[in-house]
Write an enzyme that holds these catalytic residues in place. Sequence first.
Site, short mmCIF file in Angstrom:
data_model
loop_
_atom_site.label_atom_id
_atom_site.label_comp_id
_atom_site.label_asym_id
_atom_site.label_seq_id
_atom_site.Cartn_x
_atom_site.Cartn_y
_atom_site.Cartn_z
N GLU A 138 0.86 -1.19 0.00
CA GLU A 138 0.00 0.00 0.00
C GLU A 138 0.89 1.24 0.00
O GLU A 138 2.09 1.14 0.29
CB GLU A 138 -0.89 -0.01 1.25
CG GLU A 138 -1.78 -1.24 1.29
CD GLU A 138 -2.78 -1.21 2.43
OE1 GLU A 138 -2.74 -0.28 3.27
OE2 GLU A 138 -3.62 -2.13 2.46
N GLU A 368 9.66 -7.64 -3.44
CA GLU A 368 9.75 -8.98 -2.83
C GLU A 368 10.70 -8.98 -1.64
O GLU A 368 11.42 -9.96 -1.42
CB GLU A 368 10.25 -10.00 -3.86
CG GLU A 368 9.43 -10.05 -5.12
CD GLU A 368 8.15 -10.83 -4.94
OE1 GLU A 368 8.00 -11.51 -3.91
OE2 GLU A 368 7.30 -10.73 -5.82
P1 FAD Z 1 9.78 1.00 2.39
O1 FAD Z 1 9.28 -0.17 3.14
O2 FAD Z 1 9.24 2.34 2.72
O3 FAD Z 1 11.36 1.02 2.51
C1 FAD Z 1 12.19 2.14 2.13
C2 FAD Z 1 13.62 1.85 2.59
O4 FAD Z 1 13.66 1.72 4.01
C3 FAD Z 1 14.16 0.53 2.03
O5 FAD Z 1 15.54 0.65 1.76
C4 FAD Z 1 13.94 -0.43 3.17
O6 FAD Z 1 14.80 -1.55 3.14
C5 FAD Z 1 14.22 0.46 4.36
N1 FAD Z 1 13.59 -0.06 5.59
C6 FAD Z 1 12.28 -0.27 5.86
N2 FAD Z 1 12.12 -0.78 7.08
C7 FAD Z 1 13.35 -0.94 7.61
C8 FAD Z 1 13.87 -1.45 8.84
N3 FAD Z 1 13.08 -1.97 9.80
N4 FAD Z 1 15.22 -1.45 9.03
C9 FAD Z 1 16.04 -0.99 8.06
N5 FAD Z 1 15.64 -0.50 6.89
C10 FAD Z 1 14.31 -0.47 6.65
N6 FAD Z 1 3.88 -5.08 -4.27
C11 FAD Z 1 2.80 -5.92 -4.35
O7 FAD Z 1 2.11 -6.14 -3.35
N7 FAD Z 1 2.47 -6.51 -5.55
C12 FAD Z 1 3.18 -6.30 -6.69
O8 FAD Z 1 2.85 -6.85 -7.74
C13 FAD Z 1 4.32 -5.41 -6.64
N8 FAD Z 1 5.00 -5.10 -7.78
C14 FAD Z 1 5.98 -4.12 -7.73
C15 FAD Z 1 6.55 -3.65 -8.94
C16 FAD Z 1 7.48 -2.61 -8.92
C17 FAD Z 1 8.02 -2.07 -10.19
C18 FAD Z 1 7.91 -2.07 -7.67
C19 FAD Z 1 8.94 -0.97 -7.62
C20 FAD Z 1 7.35 -2.53 -6.50
C21 FAD Z 1 6.37 -3.55 -6.50
N9 FAD Z 1 5.72 -3.95 -5.31
C22 FAD Z 1 4.64 -4.81 -5.39
C23 FAD Z 1 6.02 -3.28 -4.05
C24 FAD Z 1 7.28 -3.73 -3.36
O9 FAD Z 1 7.12 -5.02 -2.86
C25 FAD Z 1 7.63 -2.70 -2.26
O10 FAD Z 1 8.09 -1.56 -2.93
C26 FAD Z 1 8.66 -3.20 -1.28
O11 FAD Z 1 8.10 -4.15 -0.41
C27 FAD Z 1 9.28 -2.08 -0.42
O12 FAD Z 1 8.29 -1.29 0.15
P2 FAD Z 1 8.34 0.31 0.01
O13 FAD Z 1 8.57 0.64 -1.42
O14 FAD Z 1 7.14 0.85 0.67
O15 FAD Z 1 9.65 0.75 0.80
#
Ligand code: FAD
Length: 390
Positions: A138, A368
């Site tokens: 989300e 992932e």
């Molecule tokens: P965030 O969780 O906000 O993270 C941002 C940064 O903070 C990252 O470097 C992360 O590692 C770091 N971070 C977060 N928490 C911690 C912690 N506790 N300690 C240290 N570092 C931390 N999702 C779906 O559900 N279905 C899909 O089909 C799908 N397809 C995708 C296709 C694309 C092209 C992309 C870019 C994403 C897709 N995703 C999908 C979403 C993807 O799984 C998420 O982007 C991913 O899980 C990371 O979440 P976020 O982008 O909100 O980053």
Amino acid sequence: DSAVDPRDFLRIDEGLTGEESDIRDAVREYARVELQPHVANWYETATLPARDLAKGFGRLGVLGMHLQGYGCAGTSSVAYGIACRELEAVDSGLRSFVSVQGSLAMYAIHRWGSEQQREQWLPKLAAGEALGCFGLTEPDAGSDPASMRTRARRDGSDWVLDGTKMWITNGTVADVAVVWARTEEGIRGFVVPTDTPGFTANEVKHKLSLRASLTAELVLDGVRLPADAAFPEVRGLRGPLSCLNEARFGIVFGVVGAARTCYETALEYTISREQFGRPLAGYQLTQRKLADLLVEVNRAGLVALQLGRLKDAGTLHHSQVSLGKLANVRAALEVARTARSMLGANGISLEYPVMRHMANLETVLTYEGTEEMHALSLGQAVTGISAFRS
Ligand code: FAD
């Protein structure tokens, strides 16, 4: 030296069964003829003929290929991994297409769905006559899916879903969405036909990575579903995490393909291009880079095959998949960046595959489970201490 094959230096593919190498050859040939000639254009224009692709992949037999029954091929996990490798050798977006359909949407229905949900959707999804997507992330819940806001509430025997999912691959073209939502009994999964009133999918534009892949925001505004739309048994994050583990497995193999293409491109390029009166490949600095690429491609290939054998033996642990995802995506990205430098100015052009792979792998590093999340997962596996939450 004819004793070594620069394409498979450690002869890793000799460890494949006959069926696995037949599948490799079939997918490689399909990719060469049907995907390779178009991929740069799809990438540049950020379009994808999703329906045609799905039918083609369905005929090839790669959609949900490692699942049993319901029109799925029932191959080994290694065979599925090798198919991912050959598709991602062309583009990570194309492997993502197959991962989302087979490992996320189809696996979820196969593993957690009712008999009726399986019979309704799996044969069509396997044939590529229907497309699926998987909505977990989300706008405000990425690495921490437990904080999701999408809610499913009971209204009589119906379910009513409200919320927004973000970054959903194939969301704009899917016929069915597997959507995870908060309920009074914890997180549950729902099988949502995308023509249900209140469901809309908006394309995510301006991506600089994974452009040969369709990405969507899903809006659920009072989406009313019958009682049997929910997965009957599974509660909590165990449901979605089991699916992600499947898709990550495909990534561990897939990125070996992306890295291999970058390595092969750099090898051919530096052999044929001359500067200062000699082929670039004749310089020691270039050979050092080629050796580094060769090492990483082969090491990643071995990691993938070992995980595949463990998965087929039924003993693969999710933290081992984390190791593979972390190690192989990092290696592939490093290979792509180094190969990019070896092509000089041509390295930044879409006329060559390298920068396209490099940009794609930035997405693969993030989705992932980010690199950081997998590091924390490995840290937890070896220490017994979770550093995820405060
Ligand atoms: P965030 O969780 O906000 O993270 C941002 C940064 O903070 C990252 O470097 C992360 O590692 C770091 N971070 C977060 N928490 C911690 C912690 N506790 N300690 C240290 N570092 C931390 N999702 C779906 O559900 N279905 C899909 O089909 C799908 N397809 C995708 C296709 C694309 C092209 C992309 C870019 C994403 C897709 N995703 C999908 C979403 C993807 O799984 C998420 O982007 C991913 O899980 C990371 O979440 P976020 O982008 O909100 O980053």
